[in-house]
Enzyme design. Structure first.
Site, PDB file in Angstrom:
ATOM      1  N   ASN A  19      -7.529  24.166   3.318  1.00  0.00           N
ATOM      2  CA  ASN A  19      -8.769  24.419   2.582  1.00  0.00           C
ATOM      3  C   ASN A  19      -8.582  25.669   1.719  1.00  0.00           C
ATOM      4  O   ASN A  19      -8.268  26.746   2.236  1.00  0.00           O
ATOM      5  CB  ASN A  19      -9.909  24.623   3.586  1.00  0.00           C
ATOM      6  CG  ASN A  19     -11.242  24.861   2.909  1.00  0.00           C
ATOM      7  OD1 ASN A  19     -11.331  25.661   1.981  1.00  0.00           O
ATOM      8  ND2 ASN A  19     -12.272  24.199   3.359  1.00  0.00           N
ATOM      9  N   HIS A  22     -11.417  29.725  -0.282  1.00  0.00           N
ATOM     10  CA  HIS A  22     -11.426  31.193  -0.328  1.00  0.00           C
ATOM     11  C   HIS A  22     -10.643  31.747  -1.512  1.00  0.00           C
ATOM     12  O   HIS A  22     -10.849  32.896  -1.911  1.00  0.00           O
ATOM     13  CB  HIS A  22     -10.926  31.760   0.991  1.00  0.00           C
ATOM     14  CG  HIS A  22     -11.858  31.425   2.119  1.00  0.00           C
ATOM     15  ND1 HIS A  22     -13.117  31.962   2.215  1.00  0.00           N
ATOM     16  CD2 HIS A  22     -11.746  30.556   3.143  1.00  0.00           C
ATOM     17  CE1 HIS A  22     -13.729  31.464   3.267  1.00  0.00           C
ATOM     18  NE2 HIS A  22     -12.921  30.602   3.850  1.00  0.00           N
ATOM     19  N   HIS A  55     -14.405  22.374  -1.062  1.00  0.00           N
ATOM     20  CA  HIS A  55     -15.826  22.107  -0.836  1.00  0.00           C
ATOM     21  C   HIS A  55     -16.574  22.452  -2.116  1.00  0.00           C
ATOM     22  O   HIS A  55     -16.662  23.622  -2.483  1.00  0.00           O
ATOM     23  CB  HIS A  55     -16.315  22.971   0.336  1.00  0.00           C
ATOM     24  CG  HIS A  55     -17.724  22.696   0.759  1.00  0.00           C
ATOM     25  ND1 HIS A  55     -18.274  23.264   1.887  1.00  0.00           N
ATOM     26  CD2 HIS A  55     -18.699  21.925   0.219  1.00  0.00           C
ATOM     27  CE1 HIS A  55     -19.525  22.847   2.023  1.00  0.00           C
ATOM     28  NE2 HIS A  55     -19.812  22.051   1.011  1.00  0.00           N
ATOM     29  N   ARG A  57     -19.713  23.042  -3.284  1.00  0.00           N
ATOM     30  CA  ARG A  57     -21.066  23.271  -2.760  1.00  0.00           C
ATOM     31  C   ARG A  57     -22.100  23.117  -3.866  1.00  0.00           C
ATOM     32  O   ARG A  57     -21.814  23.325  -5.045  1.00  0.00           O
ATOM     33  CB  ARG A  57     -21.167  24.676  -2.152  1.00  0.00           C
ATOM     34  CG  ARG A  57     -20.335  24.870  -0.903  1.00  0.00           C
ATOM     35  CD  ARG A  57     -20.561  26.248  -0.327  1.00  0.00           C
ATOM     36  NE  ARG A  57     -21.876  26.373   0.233  1.00  0.00           N
ATOM     37  CZ  ARG A  57     -22.135  26.365   1.555  1.00  0.00           C
ATOM     38  NH1 ARG A  57     -21.150  26.278   2.431  1.00  0.00           N
ATOM     39  NH2 ARG A  57     -23.369  26.456   1.982  1.00  0.00           N
ATOM     40  N   ARG A  61     -20.656  28.267  -5.068  1.00  0.00           N
ATOM     41  CA  ARG A  61     -20.315  29.675  -4.773  1.00  0.00           C
ATOM     42  C   ARG A  61     -18.814  29.927  -4.786  1.00  0.00           C
ATOM     43  O   ARG A  61     -18.379  31.044  -4.945  1.00  0.00           O
ATOM     44  CB  ARG A  61     -20.913  30.114  -3.446  1.00  0.00           C
ATOM     45  CG  ARG A  61     -20.282  29.460  -2.246  1.00  0.00           C
ATOM     46  CD  ARG A  61     -20.718  30.136  -0.959  1.00  0.00           C
ATOM     47  NE  ARG A  61     -22.114  29.877  -0.646  1.00  0.00           N
ATOM     48  CZ  ARG A  61     -22.591  29.887   0.603  1.00  0.00           C
ATOM     49  NH1 ARG A  61     -21.796  30.158   1.611  1.00  0.00           N
ATOM     50  NH2 ARG A  61     -23.860  29.636   0.844  1.00  0.00           N
ATOM     51  N   GLU A  82     -15.031  18.148   0.441  1.00  0.00           N
ATOM     52  CA  GLU A  82     -16.188  18.348   1.319  1.00  0.00           C
ATOM     53  C   GLU A  82     -17.443  18.386   0.449  1.00  0.00           C
ATOM     54  O   GLU A  82     -17.444  18.994  -0.621  1.00  0.00           O
ATOM     55  CB  GLU A  82     -16.059  19.656   2.096  1.00  0.00           C
ATOM     56  CG  GLU A  82     -14.930  19.642   3.096  1.00  0.00           C
ATOM     57  CD  GLU A  82     -14.809  20.971   3.827  1.00  0.00           C
ATOM     58  OE1 GLU A  82     -15.629  21.878   3.594  1.00  0.00           O
ATOM     59  OE2 GLU A  82     -13.867  21.096   4.609  1.00  0.00           O
ATOM     60  N   THR A 113     -19.930  26.417   6.851  1.00  0.00           N
ATOM     61  CA  THR A 113     -20.620  25.276   7.446  1.00  0.00           C
ATOM     62  C   THR A 113     -20.876  25.574   8.920  1.00  0.00           C
ATOM     63  O   THR A 113     -19.934  25.760   9.685  1.00  0.00           O
ATOM     64  CB  THR A 113     -19.756  24.013   7.307  1.00  0.00           C
ATOM     65  OG1 THR A 113     -19.239  23.960   5.981  1.00  0.00           O
ATOM     66  CG2 THR A 113     -20.564  22.770   7.584  1.00  0.00           C
ATOM     67  N   GLU A 163     -14.655  14.166  11.384  1.00  0.00           N
ATOM     68  CA  GLU A 163     -13.969  15.441  11.608  1.00  0.00           C
ATOM     69  C   GLU A 163     -14.766  16.183  12.672  1.00  0.00           C
ATOM     70  O   GLU A 163     -15.940  16.501  12.469  1.00  0.00           O
ATOM     71  CB  GLU A 163     -13.887  16.267  10.315  1.00  0.00           C
ATOM     72  CG  GLU A 163     -13.163  17.596  10.558  1.00  0.00           C
ATOM     73  CD  GLU A 163     -12.863  18.351   9.268  1.00  0.00           C
ATOM     74  OE1 GLU A 163     -12.543  17.704   8.250  1.00  0.00           O
ATOM     75  OE2 GLU A 163     -12.958  19.593   9.293  1.00  0.00           O
ATOM     76  N   HIS A 198     -12.299  23.838  11.724  1.00  0.00           N
ATOM     77  CA  HIS A 198     -13.196  24.986  11.668  1.00  0.00           C
ATOM     78  C   HIS A 198     -12.778  26.046  12.675  1.00  0.00           C
ATOM     79  O   HIS A 198     -12.726  25.791  13.868  1.00  0.00           O
ATOM     80  CB  HIS A 198     -14.671  24.634  11.907  1.00  0.00           C
ATOM     81  CG  HIS A 198     -15.584  25.513  11.088  1.00  0.00           C
ATOM     82  ND1 HIS A 198     -15.867  26.798  11.440  1.00  0.00           N
ATOM     83  CD2 HIS A 198     -16.216  25.278   9.916  1.00  0.00           C
ATOM     84  CE1 HIS A 198     -16.664  27.321  10.517  1.00  0.00           C
ATOM     85  NE2 HIS A 198     -16.881  26.430   9.587  1.00  0.00           N
TER      86      HIS A 198
HETATM   87  N1  PXP Z   1     -13.694  21.605   8.032  1.00  0.00           N
HETATM   88  C1  PXP Z   1     -14.915  21.727   7.470  1.00  0.00           C
HETATM   89  C2  PXP Z   1     -15.770  20.517   7.387  1.00  0.00           C
HETATM   90  C3  PXP Z   1     -15.360  22.955   6.948  1.00  0.00           C
HETATM   91  O1  PXP Z   1     -16.577  23.048   6.386  1.00  0.00           O
HETATM   92  C4  PXP Z   1     -14.485  24.063   6.994  1.00  0.00           C
HETATM   93  C5  PXP Z   1     -14.915  25.371   6.405  1.00  0.00           C
HETATM   94  O2  PXP Z   1     -14.989  25.273   5.029  1.00  0.00           O
HETATM   95  C6  PXP Z   1     -13.221  23.883   7.571  1.00  0.00           C
HETATM   96  C7  PXP Z   1     -12.862  22.656   8.100  1.00  0.00           C
HETATM   97  C8  PXP Z   1     -12.221  25.002   7.623  1.00  0.00           C
HETATM   98  O3  PXP Z   1     -12.691  26.025   8.448  1.00  0.00           O
HETATM   99  P1  PXP Z   1     -11.916  27.406   8.474  1.00  0.00           P
HETATM  100  O4  PXP Z   1     -12.020  27.991   7.109  1.00  0.00           O
HETATM  101  O5  PXP Z   1     -12.640  28.188   9.515  1.00  0.00           O
HETATM  102  O6  PXP Z   1     -10.489  27.111   8.848  1.00  0.00           O
END
Ligand code: PXP
Length: 248
Positions: A19, A22, A55, A57, A61, A82, A113, A163, A198
């Site tokens: 992901n 960031h 994602h 959003r 953001r 996402e 999330t 997921e 997550h």
């Molecule tokens: N899966 C989903 C559905 C999420 O919303 C997120 C956070 O954006 C993640 C995985 C990844 O989480 P993390 O950034 O804590 O590894």
């Protein structure tokens, strides 16, 4: 049993979706173009990421429309978009045609999330939206807490994948690994492909990657933090090594 979305892979292999939200957060902090999420996505794939997760959003953001457009069009790996279950983002997904989408709950005030999607309560709204995404050839995943009722509802609304939300496990909630283990086993019984994500880190990934039904992990924040210290290729190499070791 529904046909497996990723039939070409050995069942012992577990994929890592990276992901990169960031990266966009960092870019947006200065309002410029650096660091570029697309360039980082290319680097992640080169370093061994099996897919890229972004994602888009509603408040934009971090990832923006132009990022999503280019990443979906030009990255040579599966893209997992996402998204909230809204008309606007569904229309964008049907146009961009990522490999898959993961429908998540979205609240404007949240930092990330926070909980799983309420599929049980949202069936009436979710089913037609998922039907549209399925018709566009997009694999639909639902981000859910490890609750049997949510998994059964995911089947009912036509999702191929869930997921499992590992946030409570990552925060150390007692009994959560057992709940995730049971939920993963149930996905196998009811014909859902199982992903998880997550809050996963080097320290807590092994028990989740060891669950045989889990075919993919989506990890962002920890990987990006580690990459600041040792670089993206090394970070991805270590995480993939831990995941592969857990499958043995
Ligand atoms: N899966 C989903 C559905 C999420 O919303 C997120 C956070 O954006 C993640 C995985 C990844 O989480 P993390 O950034 O804590 O590894």
């Amino acid at each position: 049993m529904r046909e497996e979305p990723y039939i070409f892979e050995m069942s012992s292999y577990i994929r890592l979706g990276v992901n990169i939200d960031h990266v966009a957060t960092l870019r947006n902090a200065r309002g410029g173009v650096h660091p570029d999420p697309f360039t980082v996505a290319v680097a992640c794939v080169k370093a061994g990421a099996d897919g890229i997760t972004i994602h888009l959003r509603e408040d934009r953001r971090h990832i923006r429309d132009a990022d999503a457009e280019r990443i979906c069009a030009e990255i040579a790996a599966p893209i997992n978009l996402e998204m909230a279950a809204t008309e606007e983002i569904t229309a964008i997904a049907c146009r961009l045609k990522p490999h898959g989408v993961c429908i998540v709950p979205e609240r404007r005030a949240e930092i990330t999330t926070e909980g799983g999607l309420d599929v049980v309560g949202g069936q009436a709204a979710l089913a037609p939206l998922i039907a549209r995404l399925n018709a566009a050839g997009i694999v639909v995943s639902l981000f859910v807490d490890p609750e049997p009722a949510q998994l059964r509802a995911a089947v009912a609304v036509g999702a191929a994948v869930v997921e499992l939300h590992t946030g409570a496990y990552a925060n150390g909630r007692p009994g959560e690994l057992e709940r995730l283990t049971a939920a993963a086993a149930l996905t196998g019984e009811i014909g859902l492909e199982c992903h998880a994500g997550h809050g996963l880190t080097y320290a807590n990934v092994t028990p989740i990657a060891a669950l045989p039904e889990v075919r993919e992990l989506n990890i962002g924040h920890y990987l990006m933090g580690e990459a600041l210290l040792v670089g993206l290729p090394e970070t991805i190499r270590i995480m993939k090594g831990l995941m592969a070791e857990a499958r043995k």
